[in-house]
Design a protein around this motif. Sequence first.
Motif, PDB file in Angstrom:
ATOM      1  N   HIS A  32       0.836  -1.261  -0.148  1.00  0.00           N
ATOM      2  CA  HIS A  32      -0.038  -0.136   0.032  1.00  0.00           C
ATOM      3  C   HIS A  32       1.109   1.415   0.139  1.00  0.00           C
ATOM      4  CE1 HIS A  32      -3.740  -2.536   1.406  1.00  0.00           C
ATOM      5  NE2 HIS A  32      -2.612  -3.210   1.433  1.00  0.00           N
ATOM      6  N   LEU A  70      -5.636  -0.744   5.349  1.00  0.00           N
ATOM      7  CA  LEU A  70      -4.854  -1.717   6.023  1.00  0.00           C
ATOM      8  C   LEU A  70      -5.289  -2.613   6.792  1.00  0.00           C
ATOM      9  CD1 LEU A  70      -1.987   0.783   6.689  1.00  0.00           C
ATOM     10  CD2 LEU A  70      -2.129  -0.558   4.645  1.00  0.00           C
ATOM     11  N   VAL A  84       3.744  -1.232   3.739  1.00  0.00           N
ATOM     12  CA  VAL A  84       3.149   0.041   3.699  1.00  0.00           C
ATOM     13  C   VAL A  84       4.369   0.978   3.410  1.00  0.00           C
ATOM     14  CG1 VAL A  84       1.945   1.918   4.680  1.00  0.00           C
ATOM     15  CG2 VAL A  84       1.514  -0.327   5.508  1.00  0.00           C
TER      16      VAL A  84
END
Length: 232
Positions: free
Chosen positions: A176, A192, A200
């Motif tokens: 992400h 998330l 991330v």
Amino acid sequence: MEDEGKQENGIIKNEIQRKLRILCLHGFRTSGEILKKLISRWPESVLEKLDLMFLDAPFPAQGKSDVEGIYDPPFFEWFQADKDFKEYYNFEECLDFLEDHMLKHGPFDGVLGFSQGALLSAALPGMQREGVALTKVPDIKFLILISGSKFGGSMFGLPKLATNAFSSLVKCPSLHIIGEFDFLREEGEALLNSFVDPVVINHPKGHTVPRLVGEDLEKMLGFIQKMQLHEV
């Protein structure tokens, strides 16, 4: 001994170098060509490991695009919604369009999405798991979500076919990319919680595809390597 092991496993080493085939889904009222230009900012050390296919959404933009005057038309959108993003239109047609493309041009290892493309991409593994979408193609093996968000979150309602997409944690590996000044930042952070062990990358920009440098580049390369190893 370690070097000998690497030599003995030369076949595996060659397999690891196979490029990952990724279907790329652009943002709202933009195009595959625009996303291609944005992704081309990434270092060659990343791009050389990926076989990227940029697809135009099935529907012409039904209103003004935010990128008019910056990028050339035509512009497209994946589906439509009412002004409150609670009722969706042409969502099933969008899924059929994706499946048809995957059947004709796949198989693909993963899916990359930006903005509306990421909203759609995030729900695909769960819809596959539930047997309501992409049933004729192999399971998606990983996601790369840039400026992502979630159906059923605080901003976007749930299309009927995506009702159970996040009913359990999504096990599909995911990376992400979230911008500090992105208007979708909170949506992306909430997303998330729907994935098992999400990777991330946080960047200091807004609603865009960031360049990858330093630690962010290392995270991306690490994720790609892990997905390649998973292929062996």
